[in-house]
Design a protein around this motif. Sequence first.
Motif, PDB file in Angstrom:
ATOM      1  N   TYR A  91      -7.142  -1.186  -6.298  1.00 34.57           N
ATOM      2  CA  TYR A  91      -7.793  -1.841  -5.163  1.00 34.57           C
ATOM      3  C   TYR A  91      -9.298  -1.614  -5.248  1.00 34.57           C
ATOM      4  O   TYR A  91      -9.772  -0.679  -5.891  1.00 34.57           O
ATOM      5  N   GLU A  92     -10.031  -2.433  -4.517  1.00 38.40           N
ATOM      6  CA  GLU A  92     -11.448  -2.171  -4.302  1.00 38.40           C
ATOM      7  C   GLU A  92     -11.570  -1.602  -2.895  1.00 38.40           C
ATOM      8  O   GLU A  92     -11.206  -2.252  -1.929  1.00 38.40           O
ATOM      9  N   ARG A 129      -8.864   3.368  -5.156  1.00 37.03           N
ATOM     10  CA  ARG A 129      -9.376   2.746  -6.383  1.00 37.03           C
ATOM     11  C   ARG A 129      -8.437   2.976  -7.575  1.00 37.03           C
ATOM     12  O   ARG A 129      -8.291   2.112  -8.432  1.00 37.03           O
ATOM     13  N   ALA A 181       1.625  -7.356  -5.723  1.00 32.45           N
ATOM     14  CA  ALA A 181       0.340  -6.659  -5.612  1.00 32.45           C
ATOM     15  C   ALA A 181       0.096  -5.853  -6.889  1.00 32.45           C
ATOM     16  O   ALA A 181       1.003  -5.206  -7.405  1.00 32.45           O
ATOM     17  N   ALA A 226      -9.254  -1.644   2.070  1.00 30.78           N
ATOM     18  CA  ALA A 226      -9.014  -2.019   0.677  1.00 30.78           C
ATOM     19  C   ALA A 226      -9.046  -3.537   0.538  1.00 30.78           C
ATOM     20  O   ALA A 226      -8.742  -4.264   1.479  1.00 30.78           O
ATOM     21  N   THR A 227      -9.417  -3.978  -0.648  1.00 35.48           N
ATOM     22  CA  THR A 227      -9.295  -5.391  -1.002  1.00 35.48           C
ATOM     23  C   THR A 227      -8.255  -5.484  -2.109  1.00 35.48           C
ATOM     24  O   THR A 227      -8.420  -4.875  -3.168  1.00 35.48           O
ATOM     25  N   GLY A 228      -7.177  -6.211  -1.829  1.00 39.24           N
ATOM     26  CA  GLY A 228      -6.051  -6.268  -2.753  1.00 39.24           C
ATOM     27  C   GLY A 228      -6.227  -7.291  -3.856  1.00 39.24           C
ATOM     28  O   GLY A 228      -7.066  -8.201  -3.771  1.00 39.24           O
ATOM     29  N   LYS A 229      -5.422  -7.141  -4.904  1.00 39.15           N
ATOM     30  CA  LYS A 229      -5.454  -8.068  -6.036  1.00 39.15           C
ATOM     31  C   LYS A 229      -4.035  -8.563  -6.320  1.00 39.15           C
ATOM     32  O   LYS A 229      -3.085  -7.785  -6.350  1.00 39.15           O
ATOM     33  N   SER A 264      -1.282  -3.125  -7.249  1.00 39.95           N
ATOM     34  CA  SER A 264      -1.046  -1.697  -7.017  1.00 39.95           C
ATOM     35  C   SER A 264       0.380  -1.271  -7.333  1.00 39.95           C
ATOM     36  O   SER A 264       0.639  -0.104  -7.623  1.00 39.95           O
ATOM     37  N   PHE A 323       0.818  -1.211   0.000  1.00 37.05           N
ATOM     38  CA  PHE A 323       0.000   0.000   0.000  1.00 37.05           C
ATOM     39  C   PHE A 323       0.859   1.271   0.000  1.00 37.05           C
ATOM     40  O   PHE A 323       0.369   2.356   0.293  1.00 37.05           O
ATOM     41  N   GLN A 327      -7.753  -6.091   3.425  1.00 35.60           N
ATOM     42  CA  GLN A 327      -6.742  -5.350   4.169  1.00 35.60           C
ATOM     43  C   GLN A 327      -7.426  -4.429   5.184  1.00 35.60           C
ATOM     44  O   GLN A 327      -8.145  -3.505   4.809  1.00 35.60           O
TER      45      GLN A 327
END
Length: 251
Positions: free
Chosen positions: A249-250, A245, A186, A102-105, A188, A34, A214
Amino acid sequence: MPPTTLRWLPALCIALVSVPALAEDVQVAVAANFTGPMKRIAADFEKDTGHKAVLTFGATGKFYAQISNGAPFEVFLAADDETPARLEKEGAAVNGSRFTYATGKLVLWSAQPGMVDAQGEVLKKGDFKKIAIAAPKLAPYGAAAIEAMTKLGLQAALEPKLVQGESIGQAFSFVSTGNAELGFIALSQVYEGGKIKSGSAWMVPESLHSPIRQDAVLLAKGKDSKAAVQLMAFLKTDKARAVIRSFGYEP
């Protein structure tokens, strides 16, 4: 100078001196994935409130150990939801303050264009020497990578090629410098303007690993800090959510 003006000078001087005193620093432990969004959020936070977020980036597991041993952090932005919950249960965080920011990818990425195909078939071909991941015991993104490889039936084949970084930041460094041809990182870290900004990548399907939720939590050392409380609230604002966003992230 008129006498009425002179009478106001002492009060004016006191007001000018006290304005900076209202601003505080808040010590924030931030999961390495992050880094990009939190730097922007911290800048917006300081501009809007006057408070300064002093950021330290690293692995969630390492931060847990430091916080448990008395590190002076006041707010913790983890890469999972389990660690903040554990800190709450152990009394090191304020009960009821935890929320998912946040929801990570997870993404398989290479600095080399064309190295990673859109379906991730490169993993099955094995035409590479090293693949980087974050240490699964310290970093949730590393744990998600292991989970994905296992579900694909490739864990045993890829094990000899794995190189582990202490955090997702170090895993990214391995790939970006060419010490590993590809790695699980990640999204991001390589996402900007709605697309992958360099190299080649495969978006790992969320069905291959547990959700990377997260959570942020107000730590016990920050419960009486106005800056810490305001930062927690700021993370829920539309301005912060837009930044989150923009990094893939969501919120």
